[in-house]
Design an enzyme around this catalytic site. Structure first.
Site, PDB file in Angstrom:
ATOM      1  N   ALA A 159       3.050   8.445  -0.087  1.00 24.48           N
ATOM      2  CA  ALA A 159       1.739   8.129   0.497  1.00 24.48           C
ATOM      3  C   ALA A 159       1.922   7.145   1.647  1.00 24.48           C
ATOM      4  CB  ALA A 159       0.801   7.540  -0.552  1.00 24.48           C
ATOM      5  N   GLY A 160       1.785   7.669   2.877  1.00 28.05           N
ATOM      6  CA  GLY A 160       1.884   6.813   4.055  1.00 28.05           C
ATOM      7  C   GLY A 160       0.545   6.780   4.759  1.00 28.05           C
ATOM      8  N   SER A 161       0.366   7.688   5.730  1.00 29.55           N
ATOM      9  CA  SER A 161      -0.922   7.766   6.423  1.00 29.55           C
ATOM     10  C   SER A 161      -2.041   8.154   5.457  1.00 29.55           C
ATOM     11  CB  SER A 161      -0.844   8.793   7.561  1.00 29.55           C
ATOM     12  OG  SER A 161       0.022   8.336   8.584  1.00 29.55           O
ATOM     13  N   GLU A 173       3.620   4.187  -0.257  1.00 32.00           N
ATOM     14  CA  GLU A 173       4.526   4.617  -1.328  1.00 32.00           C
ATOM     15  C   GLU A 173       5.408   5.727  -0.772  1.00 32.00           C
ATOM     16  OE1 GLU A 173       1.981   5.817  -4.551  1.00 32.00           O
ATOM     17  OE2 GLU A 173       1.257   3.778  -4.915  1.00 32.00           O
ATOM     18  N   LEU A 197       0.824  -1.215   0.000  1.00 32.73           N
ATOM     19  CA  LEU A 197       0.000   0.000   0.000  1.00 32.73           C
ATOM     20  C   LEU A 197       0.858   1.265   0.000  1.00 32.73           C
ATOM     21  CD1 LEU A 197      -2.598   1.709   0.419  1.00 32.73           C
ATOM     22  CD2 LEU A 197      -2.476   1.135   2.848  1.00 32.73           C
ATOM     23  N   ARG A 203      18.922  -9.445  39.985  1.00 35.05           N
ATOM     24  CA  ARG A 203      19.944  -8.411  40.076  1.00 35.05           C
ATOM     25  C   ARG A 203      19.972  -7.825  41.494  1.00 35.05           C
ATOM     26  NH1 ARG A 203      24.571  -6.439  37.605  1.00 35.05           N
ATOM     27  NH2 ARG A 203      24.669  -4.176  37.718  1.00 35.05           N
ATOM     28  N   GLU A 207       0.306  -0.033  10.542  1.00 38.44           N
ATOM     29  CA  GLU A 207      -1.128  -0.360  10.567  1.00 38.44           C
ATOM     30  C   GLU A 207      -1.952   0.804  11.093  1.00 38.44           C
ATOM     31  OE1 GLU A 207      -1.599  -2.805   8.848  1.00 38.44           O
ATOM     32  OE2 GLU A 207       0.364  -3.726   9.025  1.00 38.44           O
ATOM     33  N   GLY A 224      19.097  -1.203  33.258  1.00 39.52           N
ATOM     34  CA  GLY A 224      20.306  -0.390  33.354  1.00 39.52           C
ATOM     35  C   GLY A 224      21.164  -0.529  32.100  1.00 39.52           C
ATOM     36  N   GLN A 281      15.006   0.680  31.046  1.00 43.28           N
ATOM     37  CA  GLN A 281      15.507   1.467  32.185  1.00 43.28           C
ATOM     38  C   GLN A 281      15.826   0.559  33.364  1.00 43.28           C
ATOM     39  OE1 GLN A 281      15.966   4.641  31.654  1.00 43.28           O
ATOM     40  NE2 GLN A 281      16.559   5.346  33.689  1.00 43.28           N
TER      41      GLN A 281
END
Lengths: 387, 88
Positions: free
Chosen positions: A132-134, A129, A127, A266, A362, A338, A335
């Site tokens: 052309a995305g969204s 290009e 679809l 840990r 999507e 670490g 995070q």
């Protein structure tokens, strides 16, 4: 309490259970390697076909498992937890299968669905290009009638598993309207260029596909109607949205489990990290949000199984929330690990990279927000049903 | 298969439109696609509603604007599909 054994699971539950076990045992332990090698091995793709995973959404009359939305969601959750790239294969393959099952002619369904169900044909969805995305309506790929043939000219971007797909469902403009066309990738004029260097879904085998005067039979047009864009957005992308929503739940679950395991082992300042309150805060947030995301996906799946008109909006809501949940969970997981989290010896850096992609594919997070806002007035009623 | 009257179909469709369009009223011969309140997403929701509410399958060849553009057009379309299904 009865001493009788529990009743046997139904067939659907047994098939799903076997698939889940395979995903967890075979795909999950190798997902980091798939990413590092930037490919899903062909044996894995074949196995997904042979085990019926690629046929999960396909009617049983064509060799598929005809699983309901809830069962498909469970599979997508497992795939998302194991490997976002493997989830991507199931997603795009099922999108094309859904288009054919719903919109295809009898001849198209009989020709392609059995092979899609068996996985002997791998499908890709083309679809997007460069321009052309969204804005899906902005596609420039042209379909020009020439006798009994259709000539295809255009460039498609970000085609998941475009490097190995045998069949593409290409979206373009025919007679001035949006249309979908089946294009075998071995047709003359199809050029496939692998895309490398992606942030996430690194084993998704993306390709840029150039279609240079590709000629296919006019009987390869799928479901051409006045509702061109509506069919594509409302049906095909909707299937993909449901898969990714559940996949995000799996990804968030992976982040949670990795974090609990790591923080339990840990030791810093003489105690396991999991005993520190700031760590507990992050873990608690992950737990609650993952659970909430899962319930939103269950809600969407119920609406889909009931074929409710609400299903499209509920699916958009689930995708929106789950993707953001996965992003927050992955950020927290990294995070919590670490400096170790920055290393590819731990999966959390892959989870974060994949979570970023989940918020774009999507239908981006912002597109989902626009869809939701368009239904603000009817949402109150909707949110109380299927609870 | 149940064959509903066109009046019944039209009434239930107007109720559906009312729920989804935030109370906006649409005339029976008013083209909803020209009101500016219906987009491509809603077009698929109409199809889903029609299929689940009236027990018909909307095939690819049925997806013409003319079948869904007005309340009365939709009622005629649905009744026609139901009649075919009942006679099958």
């Amino acid at each position: 309490m009865s001493g009788n054994p529990a009743p046997p699971l139904d067939t659907e539950a047994l098939n799903v259970a076997a698939m889940l076990a395979w995903i967890e045992g075979e795909i999950a332990p190798r997902a980091d390697r798939y990413d590092a090698e930037a490919r899903l091995p062909s044996q894995v793709v074949e196995e997904m076909g042979a085990r019926g995973l690629l046929g999960a959404a396909i009617p049983s009359s064509f060799g598929g498992s005809a699983l309901g939305a809830r069962a498909q969601g469970r599979l997508c959750e497992a795939l998302g937890q194991a490997s976002a790239s493997a989830l991507s294969l199931y997603t795009v393959h099922s999108m094309v299968a859904t288009a054919l099952a719903r919109l295809g002619t009898k001849a198209q369904r009989q020709s392609w669905l059995p092979r899609l169900a068996a996985g002997t044909v791998v499908a890709g969805f083309a679809l997007s290009e460069p321009g052309a995305g969204s804005d899906a309506d902005g596609v420039q790929t042209s379909f020009t009638r020439d006798g009994g043939q259709v000539i295809v000219t255009g460039v498609k971007s970000w085609v998941s598993f475009g490097q190995v797909a045998n069949l593409l469902l290409v979206i373009g403009k025919l007679d001035g309207r949006m249309a979908a066309l089946l294009v075998p990738t071995d047709a003359a004029g199809v050029d496939i260029e692998p895309v490398t260097g992606m942030l996430g879904f690194q084993a998704g085998m993306l390709a840029t596909i150039t279609l240079d005067q590709v000629s296919v039979g006019a009987d390869n047009v799928v479901g051409f109607s006045d509702f061109g864009l509506a069919q594509i957005v409302g049906l095909v992308l909707d299937q993909g949205r449901h898969c990714i929503a559940w996949g995000c739940v799996g990804l968030a679950q992976a982040c949670l489990e990795a974090s609990v395991a790591y923080c339990s082992d840990r030791v810093q300042f003489g105690r396991p990290l999991i005993e520190l309150q700031l760590v507990q805060e992050m873990v608690a947030d992950m737990m609650a949000e993952t659970h909430a995301a899962r319930l939103m996906c269950v809600n969407a799946s119920k609406a889909r199984d009931a074929r409710s008109a609400d299903m499209i909006v509920r699916t958009a809501a689930a995708k929106y929330f789950s993707a953001r949940c996965a992003d927050r969970a992955a950020s927290a997981a990294l995070q919590l690990h670490g400096a170790n989290g920055l290393s590819d010896r731990y999966p959390v850096q892959r989870y974060l990279r994949d979570a970023k992609v989940m918020n774009i594919i999507e239908g981006s997070t912002q597109i989902q927000q626009v869809v939701l806002a368009q239904h603000a007035k009817s949402w109150t009623r909707m949110s109380r049903e299927f609870a | 298969m149940t064959v509903n009257s066109e009046a019944d179909i039209a009434g239930r469709y107007r109720e559906f439109l009312g729920r989804f369009l935030g109370g906006i009223e649409v005339g029976e011969e008013e083209n909803i696609f020209q009101t500016g309140v219906v987009n491509s997403l809603f077009a698929m929701q109409i199809i889903l509603f029609v299929e689940s509410e009236f027990g018909i399958a909307v095939e690819s060849e049925d997806m013409e604007i003319a079948n869904f553009s007005t309340v009365n057009a939709l009622a005629r379309f649905v009744r026609g599909k139901q009649a075919i299904g009942a006679g099958a």
